[in-house]
Design a protein around this motif. Structure first.
Motif, PDB file in Angstrom:
ATOM      1  N   PRO A  10      37.002  38.466  44.694  1.00  0.00           N
ATOM      2  CA  PRO A  10      36.832  37.147  44.073  1.00  0.00           C
ATOM      3  C   PRO A  10      36.485  36.068  45.095  1.00  0.00           C
ATOM      4  O   PRO A  10      37.192  35.884  46.082  1.00  0.00           O
ATOM      5  N   GLY A  11      35.362  35.399  44.867  1.00  0.00           N
ATOM      6  CA  GLY A  11      34.959  34.291  45.707  1.00  0.00           C
ATOM      7  C   GLY A  11      34.280  34.668  47.006  1.00  0.00           C
ATOM      8  O   GLY A  11      33.793  33.784  47.729  1.00  0.00           O
ATOM      9  N   ARG A  12      34.204  35.966  47.345  1.00  0.00           N
ATOM     10  CA  ARG A  12      33.682  36.364  48.655  1.00  0.00           C
ATOM     11  C   ARG A  12      32.180  36.082  48.786  1.00  0.00           C
ATOM     12  O   ARG A  12      31.720  35.519  49.790  1.00  0.00           O
ATOM     13  N   ASN A  36      28.054  29.894  50.952  1.00  0.00           N
ATOM     14  CA  ASN A  36      28.404  28.536  51.382  1.00  0.00           C
ATOM     15  C   ASN A  36      28.387  28.405  52.894  1.00  0.00           C
ATOM     16  O   ASN A  36      28.065  27.342  53.430  1.00  0.00           O
ATOM     17  N   GLU A  63      35.177  41.550  38.394  1.00  0.00           N
ATOM     18  CA  GLU A  63      34.437  40.525  39.126  1.00  0.00           C
ATOM     19  C   GLU A  63      32.941  40.773  39.152  1.00  0.00           C
ATOM     20  O   GLU A  63      32.164  39.881  39.509  1.00  0.00           O
ATOM     21  N   LEU A  73      27.411  30.763  40.834  1.00  0.00           N
ATOM     22  CA  LEU A  73      28.734  31.220  41.243  1.00  0.00           C
ATOM     23  C   LEU A  73      29.755  30.089  41.216  1.00  0.00           C
ATOM     24  O   LEU A  73      30.920  30.303  40.850  1.00  0.00           O
ATOM     25  N   LEU A  74      29.348  28.889  41.578  1.00  0.00           N
ATOM     26  CA  LEU A  74      30.264  27.747  41.507  1.00  0.00           C
ATOM     27  C   LEU A  74      30.662  27.433  40.071  1.00  0.00           C
ATOM     28  O   LEU A  74      31.766  26.950  39.807  1.00  0.00           O
ATOM     29  N   ARG A 100      34.013  28.479  38.636  1.00  0.00           N
ATOM     30  CA  ARG A 100      35.248  27.796  39.037  1.00  0.00           C
ATOM     31  C   ARG A 100      35.518  26.546  38.212  1.00  0.00           C
ATOM     32  O   ARG A 100      36.494  25.828  38.478  1.00  0.00           O
ATOM     33  N   LEU A 119      30.377  33.970  47.132  1.00  0.00           N
ATOM     34  CA  LEU A 119      30.206  32.518  47.157  1.00  0.00           C
ATOM     35  C   LEU A 119      30.563  31.953  48.530  1.00  0.00           C
ATOM     36  O   LEU A 119      29.850  31.095  49.070  1.00  0.00           O
ATOM     37  N   ALA A 120      31.652  32.416  49.111  1.00  0.00           N
ATOM     38  CA  ALA A 120      32.079  31.918  50.416  1.00  0.00           C
ATOM     39  C   ALA A 120      31.028  32.206  51.480  1.00  0.00           C
ATOM     40  O   ALA A 120      30.751  31.354  52.343  1.00  0.00           O
TER      41      ALA A 120
END
Length: 218
Positions: free
Chosen positions: A143-145, A151, A37, A167-168, A171, A147-148
């Protein structure tokens, strides 16, 4: 003083002992955690205020998710692999320097070793802070942390939008990516000299998202 250098070497050794079980590997005063990642980095940065009777330093932390790493590598022509990453590749929004609980002056991020330093207390404070920071970096690499957390920021500044778009893009195509691209353009609207950068970033993000949708981007 030579004895201060001995103390510093001992502290670096102890940091390595603490970080290695968490997957970090050292190269000098840099420890890296490499995952699919992305990469996390902890770095001992000497302070310019160090002097013969005092060793002063900072502990920097950094995270470069793979999408962000790939974007910077593309834009700069960088061919260095992720396992050589330094803090220069980080996004730098969620990461912080490790604070010193007992600073010698108003700079709460600067650590100091002198002949009068209680080295045992400093070592305990340093290892506690670095352990907490390492755990935080591991979280941000999930994964995705990252970005979350970006956001979730209620009041996004101009510097938040480039990493959000990048980062988006990992996806694939999405309304969220399109909306972030629009916000990115809006954020840079009063900086006409950055128009080329914005176009390049959005073009790269859309191309990566399309490859992701086709299954050609890891």
């Amino acid at each position: 003083m030579a004895e201060l250098d001995v103390v510093m070497r001992g502290l670096l050794h102890d940091l390595g002992v603490t970080l290695h079980p968490r997957g970090f590997h050292s190269s000098g005063a840099v420890w890296r955690l490499i995952r699919p990642e992305g990469v996390a980095v902890i770095h001992k940065q000497p302070s310019e205020r160090s002097r013969p009777d005092a060793r002063m330093f900072y502990i920097d932390t950094a995270v470069a998710p793979k999408e962000w790493w790939d974007w910077l590598a593309y834009r700069t022509g960088q061919t260095q692999p992720m396992n050589k990453a330094s803090d220069i590749y980080s996004i730098g929004l969620m990461e912080r320097r490790v604070p010193c609980p007992h600073p010698a002056d108003s700079d709460r991020e600067r650590w100091q070793v002198t002949a009068d330093t209680d080295v045992d207390r400093l070592r305990a404070d340093l290892l506690t802070g670095v352990t907490r920071a390492a755990d935080r970096l591991v979280e941000l690499l999930q994964p995705g942390r990252y970005l979350a957390e970006l956001n979730a920021l209620p009041d996004k500044r101009i510097g938040h939008w480039p990493p959000l778009v990048i980062l988006l893009s990992g996806r694939g195509p999405s309304p969220e990516l399109d909306a972030a691209c629009a916000k990115l353009r809006e954020a840079f609207a009063e900086r006409p000299r950055a128009a080329g950068y914005v176009d390049e970033l959005i073009g790269w993000a859309h191309a990566r998202a399309s490859r992701r949708a086709l299954g050609t981007t890891p």
